[in-house]
Design a protein around this motif. Structure first.
Motif, short mmCIF file in Angstrom:
data_model
loop_
_atom_site.label_atom_id
_atom_site.label_comp_id
_atom_site.label_asym_id
_atom_site.label_seq_id
_atom_site.Cartn_x
_atom_site.Cartn_y
_atom_site.Cartn_z
N ARG A 32 0.87 -1.17 0.00
CA ARG A 32 0.00 0.00 0.00
C ARG A 32 0.90 1.22 0.00
NH1 ARG A 32 -5.05 -1.22 2.17
NH2 ARG A 32 -5.67 0.77 1.26
N GLY A 33 0.52 2.25 -0.73
CA GLY A 33 1.34 3.45 -0.77
C GLY A 33 0.76 4.46 -1.74
N ASN A 34 1.47 5.54 -1.91
CA ASN A 34 1.00 6.65 -2.75
C ASN A 34 1.87 6.72 -4.00
OD1 ASN A 34 0.21 9.01 -3.91
ND2 ASN A 34 0.84 10.33 -2.20
N ASP B 101 -4.21 2.69 -4.55
CA ASP B 101 -3.08 2.72 -3.61
C ASP B 101 -2.69 1.30 -3.16
OD1 ASP B 101 -5.15 2.01 -1.95
OD2 ASP B 101 -4.80 3.59 -0.46
N HIS C 119 4.86 6.42 4.49
CA HIS C 119 3.57 5.86 4.89
C HIS C 119 3.17 4.78 3.89
CE1 HIS C 119 -0.47 5.15 5.93
NE2 HIS C 119 -1.03 5.94 5.04
N GLY D 253 0.44 1.95 10.08
CA GLY D 253 0.52 3.37 9.78
C GLY D 253 0.73 4.14 11.07
N LYS D 254 1.22 5.37 10.95
CA LYS D 254 1.60 6.09 12.17
C LYS D 254 0.39 6.45 13.04
CE LYS D 254 2.06 10.91 10.47
NZ LYS D 254 0.77 11.36 10.94
N GLU E 216 -3.12 8.36 8.72
CA GLU E 216 -2.22 7.52 7.93
C GLU E 216 -2.33 6.08 8.44
OE1 GLU E 216 1.74 9.00 7.48
OE2 GLU E 216 1.06 10.72 6.29
N TYR F 223 -3.25 1.97 6.94
CA TYR F 223 -3.64 1.01 5.90
C TYR F 223 -4.17 -0.26 6.55
CZ TYR F 223 -1.28 3.69 2.19
OH TYR F 223 -0.92 4.66 1.29
N THR G 189 -5.42 -4.23 5.68
CA THR G 189 -5.33 -5.28 4.66
C THR G 189 -5.85 -6.59 5.24
OG1 THR G 189 -3.34 -4.22 3.82
CG2 THR G 189 -3.76 -6.47 3.08
#
Lengths: 199, 1006
Positions: free
Chosen positions: A42-44, A83, A109, B682-683, B759, B761, B763
């Motif tokens: 996952r990412g941008n 993403d 991120h 994520g943070k 931020e 994610y 899954t």
């Protein structure tokens, strides 16, 4: 090191897949390709650092065209969403891939997750493969609409799959969750049965 | 039995190839190319059924899918099929057929006595007669009506055939392969576009198969053959015969029912799916569905031997089967003269054409006169005779307004009437596509007017009844459809040349008068043959206030039989509009709905008709082990989970008792792989969880686990599970088995719509991990053997923590969490290592007598501890407080989803239904789950229900039955006795804490 402890969830179907497949010019063959390395990212992709990081780890730029994939050597990257990507690699490559990706993307991120066990791969090939796919999949399977380089998330019968058009022989690859694998194999073998007579 | 009515002609049959068949118990001979109907006609058999209500003898009326009378039960045993149309059944050797609606036989029908009482069977008869008492609806009236109606019998056996579906995409879909459809397909095919041409008939050609048209100076069938050959040579064209387009939905989605093997006989091609449903998505559609000839509504127009004119022509020309010895043609238009001419040419005596029009001076009437046929104009058939076969008719001059007889009656002996009331374009699919119709006064029919989708209509379906124009329209539409889908330049290829015959307009007389006013006297004017609806019924419906065509339809059941009123609808609404004194367009048509013709359930089910393929069965990696070791399985959603593992001689109770005790006394193992699992990183992951769950998450240490509740905005619990902190910004969430997909959607919804700044994610890793739950006082000893390098002491590996390491030779995460109350570990390994881990646990656990247990024992053990199961003990209307779990709400948190709902009056009430335990007065009595609860033993009616039992089990460890329940004000009523009700049985129960076992929680550390 060979992993003697792993077992495909459809090991019991190996013989049925051989018997149910039809070789020859008018045939259709179903096989499992178990234990492939699969890593979800996952990412941008609008962030150059992210694209560069994935590239340095895999040699590939993440595809940005929806439902497409890119390949180089033994690695392939599927576009799954704006993403989300999935790297497919050879058996046992997952630890190395995860380490390289996490290293290349550290501080960003992102999420890099080993999902090698989350799906297994079924491959359907042969002249009748497209007809078998048409029985179970509601997308346009004709070559002008679904060509090598495309990958879609859809259903075959009632099993959710990531469906990759590998080449136009044709070869279709379905990444299916293990729990659905036996159902999907049974369904495909049943759908293939008429070609055993016409081959 | 010889084929007395077979001629030496017949373009569609091979007289040298004889086929034997049985109809209503009698043996007959037909020939290759015959339908069951044409073979019966060739044998002089017209009496093929009995009518629905009055059991009047009925004959073959048509030659196509619109047939209302010749309704057949085909074959016997598991392949028997009811309600098929004889006109569509292709003959094969050994075919066995019988009529559906007669008992004991078509020749002697007991219920024909209904005919004597037919005055009772007026419009709305069922509504009026079978109203009261209500209690008899299902028990008496329905079975009685069904027996009287006798619409075929379904086989009881499992269907031995297979069925399938096919999904196809094309640029141009042409429906109907008559002249216009063939032309459209040719034009579109030449452009290179993907073209599909489908037709319900056995051969392409449509109306040309039945007629003697000339195209390009040759018989039309030669042009058809060359067109088909040309299409077959095109790789981009798919041709489907015996394929009936039955549904036209949004976005040019069209469903087609193909009969692939029926014509070979039952079971002859086991390798092929018997029927196939095609799902086509077309960029452009060309409808060339043709038209249906309309019956004339005249006195006693239903006797065997009365047939639609063009169908009689088809039997003679195509099948070489004459409809009778001596017939008359009864018409209101020119097209039926062609029938008279062809039948005379084929050798049948046609002494007369009776024409409702005052003048018949068109080309075709004049040719008929030259053939020596008497043409009687301004006249109608006013009576018919003959019970099982037409014997004679009476004709008379009628007034020009069609209201009454004006002259003397004349009797003519004949065995056949060939009638034509004009043509109804088959606008069904057009109308299903939401296209708008208009009424054409001159042609007296509804025509496609405004398209709603990317569709064109051509040929007779558009009201273009002359062949040359139909061919030209087809060519033009095919080329334009291809162009609009991106192929070709839209230029129509030249159409072939047909012989143009100008036809004069028809004259619509919707009800032909007789010697009594309609509805009086003995004669009946049938409108809907299959449902026995007469013109008088429709007039009565109008008088009783059914002014809308939809009301008239339902009141009289016009058009509601299996033929869906293909022949009756326009006649019916024309009679209604005349009765109401309105124009036909003001009354309008009923709605056309799919399917166009009946489709078998097997075809709709597809491969799903067979066992496991109906719905996915989801299996865990250890499924094969469970199966080999005698587990019984329980469906949990699509999952098949091991339910319990009976040993020889054990029933469920004994097995669950043994499994439950084994865990409490030693060690048990459960396959928990189906639990939902979500990777969250994520943070802002901790902050995100802090908002999703009701309790506090920010300070959870890495390496620790926490149980949490998720609420919907209304404050009600919707999922639960244990989430573990893998790293500072990394969590592993578990959800219920059934809630996995819904929870991920929920998390994504909040991330994408409410908190896009976070931020995080998420899954799904549900199937990445295979989960084994090992519990019981000896669990630690087993784990120590499995993973010698891991420290399992309470100090090093306390409750609600997790560790990572090598277990039995493979990488694993071990979570020390418990759903049983006993010491327990959940080992998570990669899916493909699940079976290995299970086998290793069984091997090393043997010395502790490790016992595999299933979901039933899991339920018992957790209930002993009062742990809720979301979805069993809850139903989406419980707050955490209702469940007695106030502690899980962090009072200090500023916000979390559902928090604001706790200030609502309704969630603060003290008398909400609350989770409690129940103990029965009799320790052996296990309550019924779902049993309703009351505070008092005896109650007024309706009884004040105060709750229900959510879970109930026999607890082997307590030697007492236990139950969990939701009870109004339950938390304040501890120790009180209340009453459980199960279908009349009343059980006294005591409200107690839901924690029945180890209330101090001393067992979880082993």
């Amino acid at each position: 090191m060979v992993d003697n402890f792993r077992r495909s969830i459809i090991a019991n179907k190996a013989e049925a897949m051989i018997n149910g497949s039809v070789t020859g010019d008018n045939g259709v063959v179903l096989t499992e390709i178990p234990f492939l390395a699969q890593v979800n990212i996952r990412g941008n992709c609008e962030d150059k650092k992210f694209v560069a990081g994935v590239k340095s780890a895999t040699g590939l730029a993440v595809p940005t065209t929806p439902n497409s994939y890119v390949s180089k050597g033994d690695l392939t990257i599927f576009w799954l969403s704006p993403d989300e990507w999935q790297v497919i690699g050879p058996v046992d490559a997952q630890n190395d891939l995860v380490a390289k990706l996490r290293d290349a993307l550290s501080g960003q991120h992102v999420a890099v997750i080993d999902v090698s066990g989350n799906r297994t791969a079924l491959e359907l090939s042969g002249a009748q493969a497209r007809n078998v796919m048409k029985k179970g999949c509601r997308l346009d399977m004709d070559p002008q609409s679904f060509a090598p380089g495309q990958v879609v998330q859809t259903r075959v019968a009632k099993a959710p799959v990531i469906l990759q058009m590998v080449d136009d022989k044709p070869v279709f690859r379905m990444f299916v969750r293990p729990s659905f694998a036996e159902y999907l194999v049974d369904w495909l073998l049943d759908a293939m049965s008429e070609y055993r007579y016409s081959a | 039995m010889t084929e007395k009515f077979r001629t030496s002609h017949g373009t569609g049959v091979d007289r040298s190839s004889v086929i034997n068949f049985t109809f209503n118990g009698k043996a007959y001979r037909g020939v290759a190319g015959d339908t069951l109907a044409s073979a019966l006609v060739a044998n002089g058999v017209h009496l093929v059924g009995r009518s629905f209500k009055t059991h009047r003898p009925r004959g073959i009326l048509t030659c196509g899918s619109e047939e209302p009378n010749a309704i057949i039960q085909l074959e016997t045993g598991p392949r028997s099929e009811p309600n098929l149309r004889a006109t569509q059944i292709e003959l094969y050797e050994g075919l066995i057929a019988k009529s559906v609606n007669c008992w004991p036989s078509v020749n002697f029908d007991v219920l024909a006595v209904n005919g004597l009482a037919s005055r009772l069977f007026v419009a709305g008869f069922y509504y009026k007669t079978f109203m009261d008492p209500k209690s008899m609806w299902m028990t008496v009236y329905e079975p009685m009506i069904r027996r009287m109606a006798g619409l075929g019998v379904l086989p009881r056996e499992k269907d031995p055939d297979t069925y399938d579906h096919m999904n196809e995409f094309c640029e141009v879909m042409v429906i109907g392969a008559g002249p216009a459809g063939l032309a459209a397909a040719l034009a579109a095919g030449k452009s290179g576009a993907r073209v599909v041409l489908c037709d319900e008939q056995v051969e392409f050609g449509g109306s040309l198969l039945n007629s003697k048209e000339i195209i390009d100076g040759r018989p039309a069938l030669e042009w058809v053959a060359s067109a088909v050959a040309e299409l077959e040579a095109m790789d981009n064209v798919r041709l489907l015969k015996r394929a009936n387009a039955f549904g036209y939905y949004d976005h040019n989605y069209i469903t087609v029912h193909e009969r692939r093997t029926d014509h070979f006989g039952p079971g002859a091609k086991p390798e092929l799916a018997r029927h196939r449903v095609w799902h086509f998505r077309a960029k452009q559609v060309v409808l060339a569905t043709g038209s249906h000839e309309r019956p004339l509504v005249f006195a006693d127009n239903d006797r065997p031997g009365i047939m639609l004119a063009a169908s009689g022509q088809a039997y003679a020309n195509r099948y070489g089967a004459l409809p009778g010895k001596r017939g008359v043609v009864f018409t209101n238009n020119d097209s039926a003269y062609r029938v008279a001419i062809d039948l005379v040419d084929a050798g049948m005596a046609i002494p007369m054409v009776i024409d409702l029009r005052e003048v018949a001076d068109g080309e075709l009437p004049n040719v008929a006169r030259q053939k020596g046929i008497e043409v009687v104009t301004g006249a109608g058939i006013v009576a018919t005779e003959g019970r099982k076969r037409l014997k004679a008719i009476e004709i008379a001059q009628i007034s020009s307004d069609g209201e009454k007889i004006t002259g003397a009656k004349r009797r003519i002996e004949c065995d056949t009437i060939l009638m034509s009331g004009g043509w109804n374009p088959a606008v069904h699919l057009f109308s299903q596509s939401i296209g708008k119709l208009r009424y054409d006064e001159e042609k007296a029919c509804f025509l496609p007017n405004i398209s709603s989708q990317k569709e064109r209509t051509v040929g007779a379906c558009k009201g273009t009844f002359d062949l040359q124009s139909a061919l030209e329209e087809g060519m033009a539409a095919g080329a334009l459809a291809a162009q609009d889908s991106g192929f070709g330049k839209g230029k129509a290829p030249a159409a072939p040349k047909a012989i143009v015959v100008v036809e004069k307009p028809l004259k619509a007389i919707w009800v032909v008068p007789t010697d009594h006013p309609v509805g009086q006297g003995p004669r009946k004017h049938f409108v809907d043959y299959q449902h026995d609806v007469t013109a008088a019924d429709i007039m009565l419906a109008a008088r009783e206030g059914m002014h809308s065509v939809e009301h008239m339809k339902r009141f009289t059941t016009t058009g509601m039989a299996t033929d869906q009123g293909k022949l009756s609808n326009v006649n019916g609404l024309a009679i209604l509009s005349a009765q109401l004194g309105k124009a036909i367009p003001q009354v309008g048509t009923t709605t056309f709905r799919p399917p166009y013709t009946p489709v078998t359930f097997g075809a709709l089910a597809g491969r799903g008709i067979n066992g496991d393929l109906a719905d996915p069965v989801r299996r865990t990696p250890m499924y094969s082990w469970h199966l080999e070791h005698g587990a019984t399985f329980e469906p949990v959603g699509q999952w098949q989970r091991a339910w319990y593992y009976p040993k020889a001689g054990e029933d469920m109770h004994a097995a669950v008792t043994r499994e439950s005790k084994a865990l409490r006394d030693g060690v048990g193992i459960l396959d928990a792989s189906t639990l939902g699992k979500i990777d969250i990183q994520g943070k802002d992951a901790a902050q995100f969880l802090n908002m999703i769950y009701t309790n506090a998450w920010l300070k959870l240490p890495v390496g620790s686990c926490r149980y949490g509740f998720m609420l919907k905005e209304d404050g009600m619990v919707f999922d639960d599970g244990v989430t573990s902190r893998l790293g500072e910004n990394h969590f592993h969430m578990t959800t219920t088995t059934g809630g996995a997909a819904g929870v991920l959607d929920w998390l994504e919804e909040y991330l994408q719509t409410e908190w896009p700044d976070l931020e995080v994610y998420c899954t799904s890793v549900t199937e990445e991990w295979s989960t084994l739950s090992i519990g019981g006082p000896k669990a630690r000893e087993l784990l120590e053997e499995l993973a010698p390098e891991m420290d399992f002491s309470n100090e090093a590996f306390p409750f609600m923590t997790w560790r990572e390491g090598d277990v039995a030779g493979v990488p694993a995460r071990v979570f020390r969490i418990s759903f049983t109350g006993d010491l327990s570990y959940e080992i998570n390994v990669r899916n493909w290592h699940g079976l290995h881990m299970w086998e290793k646990c069984m091997e090393l656990g043997a010395k502790y007598d490790i016992t595999p247990y299933g979901t039933e024992t899991m339920h018992v053990l957790r209930a002993e501890k009062g742990f809720v199961i979301i979805g069993q003990d809850t139903d989406g209307t419980q707050t955490p407080q209702d469940l007695g779990m106030d502690w899980i709400i962090a009072k200090s948190k500023a916000d979390f989803i559902g928090r604001r709902s706790f200030v609502r009056e309704d969630t603060k009430r003290s008398d909400r239904k609350q989770l409690v335990g129940l103990m029965t007065e009799n320790p052996k009595e296990v309550l019924a789950e779902g049993a309703q609860l009351t505070y008092e033993r005896v109650n007024p009616t309706p009884a004040p229900m105060v709750g229900h039992v959510t879970s109930a089990y026999w607890s082997p460890n307590l030697d007492h039955s236990i139950a969990m329940a939701m009870v109004k004000d339950g938390h304040n009523r501890m120790g009180q006795w209340i009453y459980a009700h199960d279908r009349g049985k009343v059980t006294k129960v005591k409200i107690v804490s839901p924690v029945f076992y180890d209330q101090k929680g001393e067992r979880r550390d082993g």
